[in-house]
Design a protein around this motif. Structure first.
Motif, PDB file in Angstrom:
ATOM      1  N   SER A  58      50.492  34.752  51.089  1.00  0.00           N
ATOM      2  CA  SER A  58      50.409  33.337  50.736  1.00  0.00           C
ATOM      3  C   SER A  58      49.576  33.119  49.479  1.00  0.00           C
ATOM      4  CB  SER A  58      49.784  32.550  51.890  1.00  0.00           C
ATOM      5  OG  SER A  58      48.418  32.888  52.021  1.00  0.00           O
ATOM      6  N   TRP A  59      49.755  31.956  48.859  1.00  0.00           N
ATOM      7  CA  TRP A  59      48.988  31.611  47.671  1.00  0.00           C
ATOM      8  C   TRP A  59      47.518  31.452  48.007  1.00  0.00           C
ATOM      9  CZ3 TRP A  59      50.229  32.567  43.008  1.00  0.00           C
ATOM     10  CH2 TRP A  59      51.566  32.568  42.623  1.00  0.00           C
ATOM     11  N   HIS A  60      47.236  31.047  49.228  1.00  0.00           N
ATOM     12  CA  HIS A  60      45.842  30.868  49.642  1.00  0.00           C
ATOM     13  C   HIS A  60      45.078  32.190  49.517  1.00  0.00           C
ATOM     14  CE1 HIS A  60      42.373  29.392  51.818  1.00  0.00           C
ATOM     15  NE2 HIS A  60      42.466  30.447  52.602  1.00  0.00           N
ATOM     16  N   VAL A  61      45.670  33.248  49.998  1.00  0.00           N
ATOM     17  CA  VAL A  61      45.034  34.568  49.928  1.00  0.00           C
ATOM     18  C   VAL A  61      44.918  35.022  48.471  1.00  0.00           C
ATOM     19  CG1 VAL A  61      45.279  36.998  50.545  1.00  0.00           C
ATOM     20  CG2 VAL A  61      45.780  35.240  52.229  1.00  0.00           C
ATOM     21  N   SER A  62      45.975  34.857  47.695  1.00  0.00           N
ATOM     22  CA  SER A  62      45.942  35.256  46.286  1.00  0.00           C
ATOM     23  C   SER A  62      44.894  34.457  45.516  1.00  0.00           C
ATOM     24  CB  SER A  62      47.312  35.049  45.638  1.00  0.00           C
ATOM     25  OG  SER A  62      48.270  35.878  46.253  1.00  0.00           O
ATOM     26  N   ALA A  63      44.838  33.156  45.755  1.00  0.00           N
ATOM     27  CA  ALA A  63      43.868  32.311  45.060  1.00  0.00           C
ATOM     28  C   ALA A  63      42.447  32.721  45.401  1.00  0.00           C
ATOM     29  CB  ALA A  63      44.101  30.849  45.422  1.00  0.00           C
ATOM     30  N   ARG A  64      42.187  33.049  46.660  1.00  0.00           N
ATOM     31  CA  ARG A  64      40.848  33.489  47.072  1.00  0.00           C
ATOM     32  C   ARG A  64      40.465  34.790  46.369  1.00  0.00           C
ATOM     33  NH1 ARG A  64      40.018  36.476  51.793  1.00  0.00           N
ATOM     34  NH2 ARG A  64      42.075  35.749  52.298  1.00  0.00           N
ATOM     35  N   LYS A  65      41.413  35.714  46.250  1.00  0.00           N
ATOM     36  CA  LYS A  65      41.127  36.986  45.573  1.00  0.00           C
ATOM     37  C   LYS A  65      40.822  36.760  44.092  1.00  0.00           C
ATOM     38  CE  LYS A  65      43.620  40.021  48.690  1.00  0.00           C
ATOM     39  NZ  LYS A  65      44.706  40.978  48.828  1.00  0.00           N
ATOM     40  N   TYR A  66      41.591  35.885  43.451  1.00  0.00           N
ATOM     41  CA  TYR A  66      41.313  35.568  42.047  1.00  0.00           C
ATOM     42  C   TYR A  66      39.947  34.909  41.906  1.00  0.00           C
ATOM     43  CZ  TYR A  66      45.789  36.810  39.957  1.00  0.00           C
ATOM     44  OH  TYR A  66      46.864  37.494  39.474  1.00  0.00           O
ATOM     45  N   GLN A  67      39.622  34.011  42.808  1.00  0.00           N
ATOM     46  CA  GLN A  67      38.331  33.340  42.747  1.00  0.00           C
ATOM     47  C   GLN A  67      37.195  34.351  42.896  1.00  0.00           C
ATOM     48  OE1 GLN A  67      37.801  29.948  42.130  1.00  0.00           O
ATOM     49  NE2 GLN A  67      35.756  30.753  41.764  1.00  0.00           N
ATOM     50  N   GLU A  68      37.354  35.282  43.826  1.00  0.00           N
ATOM     51  CA  GLU A  68      36.337  36.332  44.005  1.00  0.00           C
ATOM     52  C   GLU A  68      36.186  37.159  42.730  1.00  0.00           C
ATOM     53  OE1 GLU A  68      37.615  38.577  47.385  1.00  0.00           O
ATOM     54  OE2 GLU A  68      37.155  36.953  48.799  1.00  0.00           O
ATOM     55  N   MET A  69      37.301  37.482  42.083  1.00  0.00           N
ATOM     56  CA  MET A  69      37.244  38.272  40.863  1.00  0.00           C
ATOM     57  C   MET A  69      36.546  37.495  39.747  1.00  0.00           C
ATOM     58  SD  MET A  69      40.296  39.933  38.556  1.00  0.00           S
ATOM     59  CE  MET A  69      40.906  38.338  38.066  1.00  0.00           C
ATOM     60  N   TYR A  70      36.919  36.219  39.587  1.00  0.00           N
ATOM     61  CA  TYR A  70      36.288  35.401  38.543  1.00  0.00           C
ATOM     62  C   TYR A  70      34.797  35.238  38.803  1.00  0.00           C
ATOM     63  CZ  TYR A  70      41.009  34.198  37.012  1.00  0.00           C
ATOM     64  OH  TYR A  70      42.304  34.251  36.556  1.00  0.00           O
ATOM     65  N   ASP A  71      34.436  35.011  40.063  1.00  0.00           N
ATOM     66  CA  ASP A  71      33.013  34.887  40.407  1.00  0.00           C
ATOM     67  C   ASP A  71      32.257  36.165  40.072  1.00  0.00           C
ATOM     68  OD1 ASP A  71      33.501  32.328  41.293  1.00  0.00           O
ATOM     69  OD2 ASP A  71      33.555  32.867  43.417  1.00  0.00           O
ATOM     70  N   TRP A  72      32.856  37.302  40.359  1.00  0.00           N
ATOM     71  CA  TRP A  72      32.227  38.591  40.060  1.00  0.00           C
ATOM     72  C   TRP A  72      32.075  38.781  38.545  1.00  0.00           C
ATOM     73  CZ3 TRP A  72      34.143  43.002  37.566  1.00  0.00           C
ATOM     74  CH2 TRP A  72      33.337  44.133  37.683  1.00  0.00           C
ATOM     75  N   LEU A  73      33.117  38.387  37.800  1.00  0.00           N
ATOM     76  CA  LEU A  73      33.086  38.566  36.337  1.00  0.00           C
ATOM     77  C   LEU A  73      32.007  37.714  35.670  1.00  0.00           C
ATOM     78  CD1 LEU A  73      36.885  38.693  35.498  1.00  0.00           C
ATOM     79  CD2 LEU A  73      35.243  40.530  35.188  1.00  0.00           C
TER      80      LEU A  73
END
Length: 49
Positions: free
Chosen positions: A32-47
């Motif tokens: 789902s997009w929810h899972v993908s969006a959460r992963k992107y958010q985690e990556m951006y937060d880490w960056l």
């Protein structure tokens, strides 16, 4: 890509149990997009720290 299709065909016809396991794993995965969006958010937060 053709080799992958042929491999899947062999599994489908010759190893039905393995095919069914593959289908079960694919159906259990959440794409789902929810899972993908959460992963992107985690990556951006880490960056950005």
């Amino acid at each position: 890509m053709l080799n992958t299709i042929r491999y899947a065909e062999r599994i489908y016809y010759d190893k039905k149990r393995e095919w069914n396991k593959l289908i079960d794993r694919a159906m259990a995965a959440d794409f789902s997009w929810h899972v993908s969006a959460r992963k992107y958010q985690e990556m951006y937060d880490w960056l950005i720290g």
